[in-house]
Design a protein around this motif. Sequence first.
Motif, PDB file in Angstrom:
ATOM      1  N   ASN A  64       0.821  -1.206   0.000  1.00  0.00           N
ATOM      2  CA  ASN A  64       0.000   0.000   0.000  1.00  0.00           C
ATOM      3  C   ASN A  64       0.859   1.262   0.000  1.00  0.00           C
ATOM      4  OD1 ASN A  64      -2.629  -0.987  -0.263  1.00  0.00           O
ATOM      5  ND2 ASN A  64      -2.568  -1.700   1.830  1.00  0.00           N
ATOM      6  N   THR A  65       2.042   1.206   0.595  1.00  0.00           N
ATOM      7  CA  THR A  65       2.965   2.341   0.526  1.00  0.00           C
ATOM      8  C   THR A  65       3.419   2.555  -0.912  1.00  0.00           C
ATOM      9  OG1 THR A  65       3.708   1.995   2.791  1.00  0.00           O
ATOM     10  CG2 THR A  65       5.167   3.246   1.357  1.00  0.00           C
ATOM     11  N   VAL A  66       3.688   1.467  -1.623  1.00  0.00           N
ATOM     12  CA  VAL A  66       4.046   1.577  -3.039  1.00  0.00           C
ATOM     13  C   VAL A  66       2.907   2.250  -3.804  1.00  0.00           C
ATOM     14  CG1 VAL A  66       4.453   0.246  -5.160  1.00  0.00           C
ATOM     15  CG2 VAL A  66       5.633  -0.370  -3.037  1.00  0.00           C
ATOM     16  N   GLU A 122       0.537   4.207  -2.780  1.00  0.00           N
ATOM     17  CA  GLU A 122       0.347   5.606  -2.379  1.00  0.00           C
ATOM     18  C   GLU A 122       1.410   6.530  -2.951  1.00  0.00           C
ATOM     19  OE1 GLU A 122       0.303   5.378   1.871  1.00  0.00           O
ATOM     20  OE2 GLU A 122      -1.656   4.386   1.908  1.00  0.00           O
ATOM     21  N   ASN A 123       2.551   5.990  -3.350  1.00  0.00           N
ATOM     22  CA  ASN A 123       3.657   6.814  -3.824  1.00  0.00           C
ATOM     23  C   ASN A 123       3.858   6.778  -5.334  1.00  0.00           C
ATOM     24  OD1 ASN A 123       5.044   8.077  -1.394  1.00  0.00           O
ATOM     25  ND2 ASN A 123       4.683   5.979  -0.737  1.00  0.00           N
ATOM     26  N   LEU A 124       2.906   6.189  -6.041  1.00  0.00           N
ATOM     27  CA  LEU A 124       2.979   6.209  -7.494  1.00  0.00           C
ATOM     28  C   LEU A 124       2.680   7.620  -7.992  1.00  0.00           C
ATOM     29  CD1 LEU A 124       1.109   2.889  -8.299  1.00  0.00           C
ATOM     30  CD2 LEU A 124       3.561   3.342  -8.560  1.00  0.00           C
ATOM     31  N   PRO A 125       3.196   7.988  -9.159  1.00  0.00           N
ATOM     32  CA  PRO A 125       2.920   9.321  -9.704  1.00  0.00           C
ATOM     33  C   PRO A 125       1.418   9.542  -9.899  1.00  0.00           C
ATOM     34  CG  PRO A 125       4.630   8.199 -10.982  1.00  0.00           C
ATOM     35  CD  PRO A 125       4.066   7.198 -10.021  1.00  0.00           C
ATOM     36  N   GLU A 126       1.009  10.783  -9.779  1.00  0.00           N
ATOM     37  CA  GLU A 126      -0.409  11.127  -9.960  1.00  0.00           C
ATOM     38  C   GLU A 126      -0.862  10.703 -11.348  1.00  0.00           C
ATOM     39  OE1 GLU A 126      -3.161  15.104 -10.143  1.00  0.00           O
ATOM     40  OE2 GLU A 126      -1.460  15.094  -8.771  1.00  0.00           O
ATOM     41  N   TYR A 170      -1.118   7.690 -12.438  1.00  0.00           N
ATOM     42  CA  TYR A 170      -0.573   6.397 -12.855  1.00  0.00           C
ATOM     43  C   TYR A 170      -1.629   5.324 -12.684  1.00  0.00           C
ATOM     44  CZ  TYR A 170       2.661   2.516 -13.408  1.00  0.00           C
ATOM     45  OH  TYR A 170       3.299   1.386 -13.853  1.00  0.00           O
TER      46      TYR A 170
END
Length: 54
Positions: free
Chosen positions: A31-33, A35-39, A41
């Motif tokens: 879930n951290t991955v 949440e940190n994907l580019p807007e 994506y």
Amino acid sequence: MELKVPSDLYNAWFIYPGGSSGTMVDYFILNTVAENLPEGYLIPDAKVMSWIEG
């Protein structure tokens, strides 16, 4: 803290999902991955999918 969940929850992330493999994955890491994907994506990535579907 580690919380293991079935990998099936993330099948939509993969072009060739593993199906019901019984594999358990770390909920917080995946879930951290996400949440940190580019807007904007999308998973799976539309460019990758268009290349595969050819």
